[in-house]
Scaffold this active site. Structure first.
Site, PDB file in Angstrom:
ATOM      1  N   CYS A 204     144.588 -48.680  34.819  1.00 50.98           N
ATOM      2  CA  CYS A 204     146.016 -48.964  34.655  1.00 50.98           C
ATOM      3  C   CYS A 204     146.357 -50.396  35.038  1.00 50.98           C
ATOM      4  O   CYS A 204     147.200 -51.044  34.392  1.00 50.98           O
ATOM      5  CB  CYS A 204     146.859 -47.985  35.479  1.00 50.98           C
TER       6      CYS A 204
ATOM      7  N   HIS B  70     148.658 -48.082  41.726  1.00 48.59           N
ATOM      8  CA  HIS B  70     148.823 -47.802  40.297  1.00 48.59           C
ATOM      9  C   HIS B  70     149.969 -48.692  39.839  1.00 48.59           C
ATOM     10  O   HIS B  70     150.969 -48.843  40.554  1.00 48.59           O
ATOM     11  CB  HIS B  70     149.189 -46.335  40.039  1.00 48.59           C
TER      12      HIS B  70
END
Length: 200
Positions: free
Chosen positions: A108, A38
């Protein structure tokens, strides 16, 4: 002519598997993965990221994930905070609305890459952006995902951009040992975030 102010741009990188991908991926997927990534962009004293709730921000390291596992110095930008926030607002109304979130194709890391290029002209590292295709090329990409999260990903609970209608979150999602190319605590409803959502 006045000198131009330069603002540092950093990429915060989080391994959502907390090291499990490195240890288990050769056995479970037949391929070595160093992590389930992430990412977020840190600029103008805030951390900016994208999930199913849209674009959000918080103080650096202030998400549910805590401090990043690594920090990549992307470069510097002349883009002022005011112009940057206008740019994010535009993205939040177009390319990066919450409902546009897609675990493998628009997540993301897609957001971080887009913003990094806008600010510095540089992309984020390819080992991050190539992860979805690497995982999908394996025979069993969902094996790294804990039980409830696997059900979410395989469609039993998953509705694009949402978890269960009552807002219940499977507990193991918060540990997120799985397909974290965006599915992580940051992709949960905005009320679980420490920072305000930029989307309206």
């Amino acid at each position: 002519m006045e000198p131009t102010n330069l603002y540092p741009v950093k990429l915060y990188v989080y391994d959502l598997s907390k090291g499990l991908a490195r240890r288990l991926s050769p056995i479970m997927l037949g391929k070595q993965l160093e992590g389930i990534w992430h990412t977020s962009i840190v600029v103008h004293k805030d951390e900016f990221f994208f999930g199913s709730g849209g674009i959000s921000s918080c103080p650096p390291g202030g998400t549910l994930l805590g401090p990043p596992d690594s920090v990549v110095e992307v470069g510097s930008t002349e883009v002022t905070e005011e112009i940057f926030l206008e740019y994010l607002s535009s993205l939040g109304e177009s390319l990066f609305r919450g409902e546009a979130y897609n675990l493998f194709e628009h997540n993301c890391n897609t957001f971080s890459n887009e913003v990094a290029q806008f600010l510095t002209g540089k992309k984020i590292p390819s080992y991050i952006t190539d992860l979805p295709s690497e995982v999908l090329s394996t025979a069993h990409p969902y094996l790294l995902v804990p039980g409830e999260a696997r059900e979410v990903l395989l469609g039993r609970i998953w509705v694009p951009g949402r978890l269960e209608e009552d807002g219940a979150v499977p507990g193991s999602l918060l540990g997120c040992v799985g397909m974290g190319m965006g599915l992580c605590p940051l992709a949960l409803p905005g009320s679980l975030l420490r920072g305000p959502s930029l989307s309206t």
